[in-house]
Design an enzyme around this catalytic site. Structure first.
Site, PDB file in Angstrom:
ATOM      1  N   ARG A  77       0.833  -1.203   0.000  1.00  0.00           N
ATOM      2  CA  ARG A  77       0.000   0.000   0.000  1.00  0.00           C
ATOM      3  C   ARG A  77       0.869   1.256   0.000  1.00  0.00           C
ATOM      4  NH1 ARG A  77      -1.870   2.295   4.473  1.00  0.00           N
ATOM      5  NH2 ARG A  77      -1.997   0.330   5.589  1.00  0.00           N
ATOM      6  N   TYR A 130     -16.692  15.797 -15.581  1.00  0.00           N
ATOM      7  CA  TYR A 130     -16.879  14.352 -15.451  1.00  0.00           C
ATOM      8  C   TYR A 130     -17.909  14.059 -14.352  1.00  0.00           C
ATOM      9  CZ  TYR A 130     -16.125   9.459 -14.661  1.00  0.00           C
ATOM     10  OH  TYR A 130     -16.344   8.129 -14.511  1.00  0.00           O
ATOM     11  N   ASP A 204      -7.902  17.967 -15.263  1.00  0.00           N
ATOM     12  CA  ASP A 204      -8.212  16.619 -15.735  1.00  0.00           C
ATOM     13  C   ASP A 204      -8.050  16.635 -17.253  1.00  0.00           C
ATOM     14  OD1 ASP A 204      -9.442  14.324 -16.710  1.00  0.00           O
ATOM     15  OD2 ASP A 204     -11.101  14.381 -15.281  1.00  0.00           O
ATOM     16  N   LYS A 229      -8.573   5.113 -19.492  1.00  0.00           N
ATOM     17  CA  LYS A 229      -8.903   5.573 -20.833  1.00  0.00           C
ATOM     18  C   LYS A 229      -7.680   5.462 -21.748  1.00  0.00           C
ATOM     19  CE  LYS A 229     -12.609   6.362 -18.477  1.00  0.00           C
ATOM     20  NZ  LYS A 229     -12.968   7.651 -17.909  1.00  0.00           N
TER      21      LYS A 229
HETATM   22  C1  LIG Z   1     -13.329   8.206 -16.714  1.00  0.00           C
HETATM   23  C2  LIG Z   1     -13.016   9.579 -16.313  1.00  0.00           C
HETATM   24  C3  LIG Z   1     -12.690   9.897 -14.982  1.00  0.00           C
HETATM   25  C4  LIG Z   1     -12.739   8.880 -13.861  1.00  0.00           C
HETATM   26  O1  LIG Z   1     -11.897   7.808 -14.067  1.00  0.00           O
HETATM   27  P1  LIG Z   1     -12.190   6.324 -13.504  1.00  0.00           P
HETATM   28  O2  LIG Z   1     -10.977   5.588 -13.906  1.00  0.00           O
HETATM   29  O3  LIG Z   1     -13.442   5.834 -14.143  1.00  0.00           O
HETATM   30  O4  LIG Z   1     -12.366   6.446 -12.030  1.00  0.00           O
HETATM   31  C5  LIG Z   1     -12.365  11.196 -14.678  1.00  0.00           C
HETATM   32  N1  LIG Z   1     -12.348  12.158 -15.631  1.00  0.00           N
HETATM   33  C6  LIG Z   1     -12.658  11.895 -16.916  1.00  0.00           C
HETATM   34  C7  LIG Z   1     -12.619  12.995 -17.912  1.00  0.00           C
HETATM   35  C8  LIG Z   1     -12.999  10.598 -17.300  1.00  0.00           C
HETATM   36  O5  LIG Z   1     -13.325  10.359 -18.574  1.00  0.00           O
END
Ligand SMILES: *Cc1c(COP(=O)(O)O)cnc(C)c1O
Length: 422
Positions: A77, A130, A204, A229
């Site tokens: 961890r 998001y 982000d 992603k």
């Molecule tokens: C998918 C996504 C997230 C969150 O990510 P997870 O891996 O699903 O927790 C945050 N911001 C954007 C723009 C996303 O597409």
């Protein structure tokens, strides 16, 4: 905590064999970044091992304290070799001072927000954003006495400035924005943050990937990605990451990550590292495919509007050109015929898959008004005020042949009856 840990540095960051990270481009960093033992056997594996072990055998009690203070491996961890490998790879592409990987993208976001905001603080966030971030800001942070102001996505940076208060501690942006593809001017955003006392900027950048948009290099304090992603790229893992503009920020967050327990599993770290090696080539194809699909959709009579940063009609096309190497694979399009029109399209594609998520090799489509930004999350007034119209669809363009994708969209759009268009 008296930890004196430092971010893991890759071979390129350490200048092993005389080859330094500044000697190569980010394309090469993606393929050639390796995190290795600094001592050990004569040969080294090209692909780092997956360290399953949750715990490590110690030589002495003193070693335990020494490692806790200075870094090393005692419990997974706290740190793990495979996770360190992927951290150094992402950090090299971002041009950061340290990266941390998390169990999901939301784990990265929530850890950062809980770390840098406390009771009485205020955050300015773009809306829409998001769905998980929206939920966190609207429903969870207020329970800890953290207030927020939303500014419209795609607004000029002055709009953020207008809402800064004496207790504002973070400016949060998403670019390109989910789901409407608005673009934030990173240089101006970073500059505003630096002009204010005690205010961090966090972005982000999931929709662009660090390869197309290295946020830290544009002057932002904290870069966030859902590794689920584009970074992973194969729809086979969930993960998240934060990259920091300073080692101090990294050290602050690793403390919180350790206590919140939001670490990434070493298996997923290994898959992620494999995905990253092809990130540059994948992003090129995602981008060239999406450009063709966006141009096709823009001319289609059943499409009202297309939002893709690579189209000259995109309101922030010039900003996107300035800060993105290519325009990535995400498209938003408003289909004529409202909710019905959007639903007919997403339910009738054959090659493209009806699924949430994005950034994988296969093309995915979804309908935000009834799915990700639907009644479960927000009222339709809030949704519409954020520009998520009834007929909006979000398309993640994969690596298939662009003409096959266009054929698929054509036959699905044909299924929308003219009677809906009136
Ligand atoms: C998918 C996504 C997230 C969150 O990510 P997870 O891996 O699903 O927790 C945050 N911001 C954007 C723009 C996303 O597409």
């Amino acid at each position: 905590m008296s930890k004196k840990w430092f971010p893991p540095l890759s071979n390129l960051e350490r200048g092993v064999d005389g080859l330094h990270i500044d000697d190569v481009t980010p394309d090469t960093v993606a393929t050639s970044s390796r995190y290795t033992f600094t001592s050990g056997p004569e040969t080294e594996p090209l692909v780092p091992p997956i360290f399953h072990s949750s715990t490590y055998k110690l030589r002495s009690v003193d070693d335990y304290l020494k490692i806790l203070e200075e870094g090393g491996y005692i419990y997974s961890r706290l740190s793990n070799f495979t996770c360190d490998s992927v951290q150094s790879a992402i950090n090299g592409i971002e041009g950061g001072k340290g990266t941390l990987v998390f169990g999901t993208g939301m784990a990265a976001i929530s850890t950062a927000l809980l770390c840098f905001l406390k009771s009485g603080d205020h955050i300015v966030v773009n809306n829409p954003c998001y769905s998980g971030t929206y939920d966190m800001v609207v429903n969870i942070l207020p329970r800890y006495g953290i207030e927020h102001t939303f500014v419209p996505t795609g607004c000029p940076i002055e709009e953020y400035h207008k809402h800064v208060k004496s207790n504002t501690r973070m400016l949060y942006g998403e670019t390109p924005c989910n789901p409407n593809m608005a673009v934030l001017d990173l240089e101006a955003f970073g500059k505003l943050g630096r002009s204010l006392d005690n205010v961090l900027t966090m972005v982000d950048s999931t929709f662009a990937s660090p390869y197309l948009q290295p946020v830290i290099k544009h002057g932002i304090d904290i870069s966030m990605h859902s590794c689920t992603k584009y970074l992973g790229g194969h729809s086979d893992l969930v993960g998240g990451c934060l990259t920091f503009a300073s080692v101090d920020l990294w050290k602050t967050v690793i403390h919180y990550q350790t206590s919140l327990g939001t670490t990434l599993s070493p298996h997923d770290a290994s898959l992620l590292l494999r995905g990253i090696k092809t990130l540059p080539v994948r992003m090129e194809r995602h981008s060239s495919n999406a450009q063709k699909v966006a141009e096709f959709l823009e001319k289609h009579p059943k499409v009202e509007r297309v939002m893709y940063p690579g189209l000259p009609s995109h309101p922030q096309h010039q900003i996107a050109k300035k800060q993105m190497k290519m325009f990535s694979g995400m498209i938003a399009a408003e289909i004529k015929g409202g909710v019905q029109g959007g639903k007919i399209l997403v339910e009738n594609v054959r090659l493209i898959q009806l699924a949430v998520s994005l950034g994988g090799v296969e093309s995915l489509i979804e309908h935000p008004a009834t799915m990700t930004h639907g009644p479960m999350l927000m009222t339709s007034e809030d949704r519409l005020s954020g520009g998520i119209t009834d007929g909006l669809i979000r398309l993640s363009v994969g690596l298939e042949d662009a003409d096959d994708l266009i054929k698929d969209l054509t036959q699905a759009l044909d299924k929308i009856p003219d009677s809906l268009l009136a």
